[in-house]
Every structure is written in C-alpha cells, then in structure tokens.
Design a protein around this motif. Structure first.
Motif, PDB file in Angstrom:
ATOM      1  N   ILE A 133       0.633  -0.828  -0.044  1.00  0.00           N
ATOM      2  CA  ILE A 133      -0.034  -0.213  -0.309  1.00  0.00           C
ATOM      3  C   ILE A 133       0.491   1.117   0.044  1.00  0.00           C
ATOM      4  O   ILE A 133       0.391   2.295  -1.102  1.00  0.00           O
ATOM      5  CB  ILE A 133      -0.379  -0.021   1.718  1.00  0.00           C
ATOM      6  N   SER A 134       2.064   1.149   0.742  1.00  0.00           N
ATOM      7  CA  SER A 134       2.994   2.326   0.929  1.00  0.00           C
ATOM      8  C   SER A 134       3.142   2.424  -0.173  1.00  0.00           C
ATOM      9  O   SER A 134       3.875   3.796  -1.051  1.00  0.00           O
ATOM     10  CB  SER A 134       3.709   2.302   1.550  1.00  0.00           C
ATOM     11  N   PHE A 135       3.991   1.569  -1.520  1.00  0.00           N
ATOM     12  CA  PHE A 135       4.414   1.883  -1.982  1.00  0.00           C
ATOM     13  C   PHE A 135       3.155   2.394  -3.627  1.00  0.00           C
ATOM     14  O   PHE A 135       3.785   3.356  -4.048  1.00  0.00           O
ATOM     15  CB  PHE A 135       4.816   0.159  -3.283  1.00  0.00           C
TER      16      PHE A 135
ATOM     17  N   LEU B  16       3.894   5.829  -5.253  1.00  0.00           N
ATOM     18  CA  LEU B  16       3.223   5.901  -7.190  1.00  0.00           C
ATOM     19  C   LEU B  16       2.452   6.623  -7.564  1.00  0.00           C
ATOM     20  O   LEU B  16       2.329   7.848  -8.626  1.00  0.00           O
ATOM     21  CB  LEU B  16       3.062   4.308  -7.764  1.00  0.00           C
ATOM     22  N   PHE B  17       1.299   6.775  -6.982  1.00  0.00           N
ATOM     23  CA  PHE B  17       0.339   8.148  -7.126  1.00  0.00           C
ATOM     24  C   PHE B  17       0.893   8.978  -6.719  1.00  0.00           C
ATOM     25  O   PHE B  17       0.355  10.095  -7.779  1.00  0.00           O
ATOM     26  CB  PHE B  17      -1.004   7.859  -6.410  1.00  0.00           C
TER      27      PHE B  17
ATOM     28  N   LEU C 251      -5.159  10.966 -10.661  1.00  0.00           N
ATOM     29  CA  LEU C 251      -6.232  10.299  -9.385  1.00  0.00           C
ATOM     30  C   LEU C 251      -6.981   9.574 -10.107  1.00  0.00           C
ATOM     31  O   LEU C 251      -7.863   8.806  -9.818  1.00  0.00           O
ATOM     32  CB  LEU C 251      -6.249  10.935  -8.431  1.00  0.00           C
ATOM     33  N   ILE C 252      -8.124   9.875 -11.167  1.00  0.00           N
ATOM     34  CA  ILE C 252      -9.222   9.247 -11.550  1.00  0.00           C
ATOM     35  C   ILE C 252      -9.176   8.475 -12.950  1.00  0.00           C
ATOM     36  O   ILE C 252      -8.636   9.244 -13.759  1.00  0.00           O
ATOM     37  CB  ILE C 252      -9.823  10.688 -11.883  1.00  0.00           C
TER      38      ILE C 252
ATOM     39  N   PHE D 236       9.168  -0.161 -18.968  1.00  0.00           N
ATOM     40  CA  PHE D 236       9.278  -1.128 -18.269  1.00  0.00           C
ATOM     41  C   PHE D 236       8.938  -1.390 -16.289  1.00  0.00           C
ATOM     42  O   PHE D 236       9.270  -1.874 -15.685  1.00  0.00           O
ATOM     43  CB  PHE D 236      10.209  -1.740 -19.320  1.00  0.00           C
ATOM     44  N   PHE D 237       9.501  -0.040 -15.724  1.00  0.00           N
ATOM     45  CA  PHE D 237      10.530  -0.058 -14.924  1.00  0.00           C
ATOM     46  C   PHE D 237      10.176   1.073 -13.729  1.00  0.00           C
ATOM     47  O   PHE D 237      10.453   2.185 -13.391  1.00  0.00           O
ATOM     48  CB  PHE D 237      12.243   0.201 -14.319  1.00  0.00           C
ATOM     49  N   ASN D 238       8.584   1.393 -14.228  1.00  0.00           N
ATOM     50  CA  ASN D 238       8.316   2.979 -14.250  1.00  0.00           C
ATOM     51  C   ASN D 238       8.297   3.286 -12.374  1.00  0.00           C
ATOM     52  O   ASN D 238       8.244   4.115 -12.540  1.00  0.00           O
ATOM     53  CB  ASN D 238       6.221   3.040 -14.332  1.00  0.00           C
TER      54      ASN D 238
END
Length: 133
Positions: free
Chosen positions: A21-23, A27-28, A46-47, A102-104
């Motif tokens: 969840i933290s990860f 990323l958000f 976020l939408i 590929f590694f975002n």
C-alpha cells in the motif's frame, strides 16, 4: 506452537500488505508531481480513465488513442510511444521513455522528484492528427 506460527504469518502478511500500500501511494504521489510539472492539476492523476485522457493531452496525442490502449499487445507499443514522448517533453531520451514503460517504479520518481521541467514545445502537437503511431 501452531498458534505462534499462525500469528507470525498474520504479522508477516500485514507487513507485506502495508509495504505494498505504501508503494502504491508513493507511485500515486509521483504521478501527481509529474502532472503538476506538466501544468495540470495533481488530482487529475487520481481519476481512472480521466487520468489517461489528461496523460494523452500532456504528450499531445489525440484523445481517441485511449481506445488503442484497449487492443491487446498493440497497447504495449502505444504505451512505449506515449512514455517516450513524455520523456522527450521532460528533456529525457528514448531509453528513459523505455524505462518509464518497463521500470516505471524507478523512472517515475526520477521524473517526479528530479530537476527536469516540462517543455511543451519539445515535440509537435499531434492532437488533431489521425496517425496511428
């Protein structure tokens, strides 16, 4: 002894869940910062679906490209094209765009928290184009 193992498994699962969840939250935050750097509002990242429309606007591709992302396998090619364009708008090269694809989880934080800035003149505006790539 069985209860101790069950308790330990639950604790480990909770820790893994909290890390995951933290990860995702991290990323958000990265995507939020990228949208702000591109001159958009952070909440737009976020939408669901709307964030893709805005992303297409940021990389100056037509909105109808959202439908190309629904085509299996071709959507991978489209994601690569979009991420390379995003990288170029931020002054990065094609390899950085591939990294975004590929590694975002590595490259998005670099873009979000690095000193790169969005240059809307970096590539031509293709929003009114009917090209498929």
């Amino acid at each position: 002894m069985e209860n101790n193992n069950d308790f330990l498994e639950i604790i480990i699962l909770m820790i893994v869940f909290l890390l995951a969840i933290s990860f995702v939250i991290f990323l958000f935050i990265c995507r939020w910062k990228i949208f702000i750097k591109a001159g958009r509002e952070g909440w737009e990242s976020l939408i669901p679906i709307y964030n893709i429309i805005i992303y297409l606007d940021i990389v100056k591709k037509p909105t109808w490209w959202i439908f190309l992302l629904l085509i299996p396998l071709y959507n991978i090619y489209i994601a690569i094209v979009l991420n390379i364009r995003l990288a170029k708008f931020f002054g990065k090269n094609d390899l950085f765009g591939l990294g975004l694809t590929f590694f975002n989880f590595i490259f998005e934080p670099i873009l979000a928290f690095g000193n790169s800035t969005y240059n809307p003149e970096a590539l031509p505006d293709e929003r009114n184009s009917d090209k498929w790539s």
